[in-house]
Enzyme design. Sequence first.
Site, PDB file in Angstrom:
ATOM      1  N   SER A 251      45.204  36.999  52.732  1.00  0.00           N
ATOM      2  CA  SER A 251      45.910  35.916  51.815  1.00  0.00           C
ATOM      3  C   SER A 251      45.673  36.520  50.403  1.00  0.00           C
ATOM      4  O   SER A 251      46.274  36.071  49.662  1.00  0.00           O
ATOM      5  CB  SER A 251      45.067  34.515  52.133  1.00  0.00           C
ATOM      6  OG  SER A 251      43.668  34.780  51.746  1.00  0.00           O
TER       7      SER A 251
ATOM      8  N   HIS B 233      38.104  43.788  48.236  1.00  0.00           N
ATOM      9  CA  HIS B 233      37.791  42.536  47.752  1.00  0.00           C
ATOM     10  C   HIS B 233      36.510  41.879  48.537  1.00  0.00           C
ATOM     11  O   HIS B 233      36.524  41.890  49.671  1.00  0.00           O
ATOM     12  CB  HIS B 233      39.051  41.457  47.615  1.00  0.00           C
ATOM     13  CG  HIS B 233      38.321  40.098  47.137  1.00  0.00           C
ATOM     14  ND1 HIS B 233      37.516  39.779  46.163  1.00  0.00           N
ATOM     15  CD2 HIS B 233      38.670  38.847  47.971  1.00  0.00           C
ATOM     16  CE1 HIS B 233      37.343  38.157  46.059  1.00  0.00           C
ATOM     17  NE2 HIS B 233      38.061  37.837  46.978  1.00  0.00           N
TER      18      HIS B 233
ATOM     19  N   HIS C 228      32.937  38.777  48.611  1.00  0.00           N
ATOM     20  CA  HIS C 228      32.212  37.897  47.971  1.00  0.00           C
ATOM     21  C   HIS C 228      30.693  38.196  47.875  1.00  0.00           C
ATOM     22  O   HIS C 228      29.892  37.476  48.249  1.00  0.00           O
ATOM     23  CB  HIS C 228      32.260  36.363  48.642  1.00  0.00           C
ATOM     24  CG  HIS C 228      33.927  35.756  48.503  1.00  0.00           C
ATOM     25  ND1 HIS C 228      34.077  34.680  47.975  1.00  0.00           N
ATOM     26  CD2 HIS C 228      34.988  36.318  48.395  1.00  0.00           C
ATOM     27  CE1 HIS C 228      35.221  34.369  47.842  1.00  0.00           C
ATOM     28  NE2 HIS C 228      35.909  35.494  48.144  1.00  0.00           N
TER      29      HIS C 228
ATOM     30  N   ASP D 285      26.395  56.182  36.379  1.00  0.00           N
ATOM     31  CA  ASP D 285      27.025  57.367  37.536  1.00  0.00           C
ATOM     32  C   ASP D 285      28.387  56.964  38.036  1.00  0.00           C
ATOM     33  O   ASP D 285      29.107  57.862  38.526  1.00  0.00           O
ATOM     34  CB  ASP D 285      25.773  57.449  38.498  1.00  0.00           C
ATOM     35  CG  ASP D 285      24.809  58.143  38.309  1.00  0.00           C
ATOM     36  OD1 ASP D 285      24.806  59.017  37.342  1.00  0.00           O
ATOM     37  OD2 ASP D 285      23.845  58.151  38.928  1.00  0.00           O
TER      38      ASP D 285
ATOM     39  N   HIS E   3      35.256  33.599  40.875  1.00  0.00           N
ATOM     40  CA  HIS E   3      35.816  34.042  42.090  1.00  0.00           C
ATOM     41  C   HIS E   3      34.763  35.211  42.587  1.00  0.00           C
ATOM     42  O   HIS E   3      33.800  34.885  43.449  1.00  0.00           O
ATOM     43  CB  HIS E   3      37.055  34.435  41.826  1.00  0.00           C
ATOM     44  CG  HIS E   3      37.672  34.710  43.462  1.00  0.00           C
ATOM     45  ND1 HIS E   3      39.251  34.669  43.495  1.00  0.00           N
ATOM     46  CD2 HIS E   3      37.053  35.439  44.624  1.00  0.00           C
ATOM     47  CE1 HIS E   3      39.336  34.888  44.664  1.00  0.00           C
ATOM     48  NE2 HIS E   3      38.249  35.210  45.247  1.00  0.00           N
TER      49      HIS E   3
ATOM     50  N   TYR F 257      27.090  67.318  39.965  1.00  0.00           N
ATOM     51  CA  TYR F 257      26.565  66.510  41.202  1.00  0.00           C
ATOM     52  C   TYR F 257      27.171  66.744  42.325  1.00  0.00           C
ATOM     53  O   TYR F 257      28.325  66.995  42.491  1.00  0.00           O
ATOM     54  CB  TYR F 257      26.443  65.079  40.858  1.00  0.00           C
ATOM     55  CG  TYR F 257      25.644  64.354  41.749  1.00  0.00           C
ATOM     56  CD1 TYR F 257      24.214  64.019  41.659  1.00  0.00           C
ATOM     57  CD2 TYR F 257      26.267  63.809  42.867  1.00  0.00           C
ATOM     58  CE1 TYR F 257      23.796  63.243  42.720  1.00  0.00           C
ATOM     59  CE2 TYR F 257      25.581  62.912  43.906  1.00  0.00           C
ATOM     60  CZ  TYR F 257      24.271  62.703  43.629  1.00  0.00           C
ATOM     61  OH  TYR F 257      23.602  61.955  44.563  1.00  0.00           O
TER      62      TYR F 257
END
Lengths: 243, 243, 243, 243
Positions: free
Chosen positions: D74, D94, D96, D119, D170, D228
């Site tokens: 969605s 994305h 949570h 970093d 959010h 690095y």
Amino acid sequence: MLEDLKKEVYEANMQLPKLGLVTFTWGNVSGIDREKGLFVIKPSGVDYEDLTSDDMVVVNLKGEVVEGKMNPSSDTPTHTVLYNEFPTLGGIVHTHSPWGVAFAEAGMDIQALGTTHADTFYDDVPVSDALTKEEIESAYEENTGKVIVRTFKERGLDPDAVPAVLVRQHGPFAWGPTPAKAVYNAKVLEVVAEMNYHALTLTYDNIHVPQFLLDKHYYRKHGKNAYYGQNNAKSKDRATHEK
Amino acid sequence: MLEDLKKEVYEANMQLPKLGLVTFTWGNVSGIDREKGLFVIKPSGVDYEDLTSDDMVVVNLKGEVVEGKMNPSSDTPTHTVLYNEFPTLGGIVHTHSPWGVAFAEAGMDIQALGTTHADTFYDDVPVSDALTKEEIESAYEENTGKVIVRTFKERGLDPDAVPAVLVRQHGPFAWGPTPAKAVYNAKVLEVVAEMNYHALTLTYDNIHVPQFLLDKHYYRKHGKNAYYGQNNAKSKDRATHEK
Amino acid sequence: MLEDLKKEVYEANMQLPKLGLVTFTWGNVSGIDREKGLFVIKPSGVDYEDLTSDDMVVVNLKGEVVEGKMNPSSDTPTHTVLYNEFPTLGGIVHTHSPWGVAFAEAGMDIQALGTTHADTFYDDVPVSDALTKEEIESAYEENTGKVIVRTFKERGLDPDAVPAVLVRQHGPFAWGPTPAKAVYNAKVLEVVAEMNYHALTLTYDNIHVPQFLLDKHYYRKHGKNAYYGQNNAKSKDRATHEK
Amino acid sequence: MLEDLKKEVYEANMQLPKLGLVTFTWGNVSGIDREKGLFVIKPSGVDYEDLTSDDMVVVNLKGEVVEGKMNPSSDTPTHTVLYNEFPTLGGIVHTHSPWGVAFAEAGMDIQALGTTHADTFYDDVPVSDALTKEEIESAYEENTGKVIVRTFKERGLDPDAVPAVLVRQHGPFAWGPTPAKAVYNAKVLEVVAEMNYHALTLTYDNIHVPQFLLDKHYYRKHGKNAYYGQNNAKSKDRATHEK
């Protein structure tokens, strides 16, 4: 010698890493045979993954090793004092579990804030006085036991109803009628210490529960009118049930 | 070349994810052969699951690669300074373990608040000064080592008695007589940092332990009068025992 | 009797330790057959690893055991009240999950602070009043159900839109159209309680979300215009989708 | 169609539960084929354990499904905006994740407090404005993308140098040159958010790092002078190395 008790104590020790209560070797469980006046305890500084039932050390109530090829836990004199002074104890556990230690270092009791606490502890879990210079410099581990006993006497606490303590600047000791039940109580202490930290830092209100809630929840699980759990032989020996 | 040391350093590196001390590749362990004046260190930016003993890189005390098909850890110049300036070190570890980093970012020592600390660290674990613009812009990793050494000198600390430091705005370095013991000390640092955070945020009292508690607990595990653990050959090489 | 429901309730109970929602035996799930007017619930005080589908106890809406060889959960009267008073409930779960308990002990609602909350709860998750001495001393578990119902009535909350509550000084109850969905909601409660704790202790601003965000996110996942997920038979019975 | 990319996106999605970044189905990863102008994204609301590479949905840069038997995430319109407005992005994620959400709910940037942050992120990770009522009620997910782009423009941030954002109320979005690198950045965000929380609640000092530390640490791992890691083909495609 005491093979069944050794196995019981060994298995209770092995619960400590499983329940997330120890880092490295920082914990020990003992269990006592009251008739023989002997207790069995984890050897000092041995990794849990190397531990066997045979490594357990047998100690008498003067704190002398009676059998065993290894040194007993360096906390053995503390266990000895507790077994002598609290005659109903069947098992004792000491850990450096992080939430319990935080309260011991802060010098704060684990207050009774809810039913999770009241199901196991009939009052606040007390923090002891700090040991003095003299108490630390000589017979330190024995004095650790003595400060626990003093704390219970001064505050009028029953070690059967409040089966744990925080030794200030050190960490928790817990006990119970069996080694398995002592470990169970050590885990409850850690869980309620975590809950307490978060509840206390969320609010500045007095959120201590009233005595009638302690009465209800403690006696729901303990004593002759308890009604939590299964009243049958199968469940009698489970850590989740009262003696 | 130095196959046994490579294996030892490899195994100490593999303890870092097992003990929850690293995310991704953010950690490294080295170990030194003092007779040959060479140390072995993890290659830079390699995933722990891909790492082998053969990937370890051999470096001399000028920080030059002597053997190895990969680049050594970008922190190699820090290790080089520490091995040169602290001649008793046998192993060094650097991590970004989250509780240690939080204190390094807050610019706060890990104070001695209890026996869990005193069993391993004979004083507060110090936080270094922040590196200056000049120190960061040129020879950064070497200057990281120098600021650690300066911190110990200014505060009169013995690196054997306080085997770790927090580099401000960065994170912990720990060390010990062996790579395994260095990793052990890095884990203790993380555990006591977590306990400190919770104890300090529970109370505004001064809860630093007195010197006599540090004396008792540190020397219970360290030095010729230590009585924690098993005094037998089997236990000598365990991380939980002093050198 | 009710074999399919017993299996469903058994499996929902087994999700509790898997999702990190219970310590020892401190949780229970029930599920109801509305046509028969019977619900199935976990027996009291049985370890999750010993639990079988056959151990589930069948209870009627007067709270009387209809079938089962073990005692039902001591919280059975609470479930009974909720099934009677909230007729859309298909499953109920009670836990002592630590973040939820911390808010229950602090006496604070779990406020709606973001979309993670709004996806499941259409309003703050309320904390109930504390039970009085009289409510605790007699018919305690039944009164626990009654205080939940009272909380929802006084605050004008719809139990379908806010499928959970914190019983003050105790802990969370959650529910849903199925036992699996009730467990899902109990996990969401724990996750948002953890997020709330950290958000609220970072800032003293009012960070409650506006109603239009609750409208959007709640109805994105619930009701006839929901558009989250897959509109096909396979997904209909998944915990992540609305009834 | 785009089988290799589907596999890559599938594997990046499966990293989310492994790295502890998702609860239930609350996360999604996409990856783009810039030549074809098509991106591949996780289907909406499918459990990670049921997910297969074939379930991935192909979408064009207008946000239209081009291939796939399931509904796309969605959040697809958010991904579409970001791919259109930030042309260097190869993958977007994305989640949570709880520490990131706590800062998003508190409405606070994740400040640069140390090298762990520097970093990966060349500046603070910004929190966006809250969406308005109008932005939420129509074309919500598209407006979520727009508020991210607006945040970067208003604050003059380069999405390559700061590959993540917190959408207020959010949670986090992160991105990178590949789906795997986007997931890596999402994990770094979560780790530094946790460190920030503890550092900020330990002290009220300004502990933001200076620009020269950001310069040093960011360019140690990024750009043509990075030193690095391993400069060989084997390491080029690792998440731990820059593009």
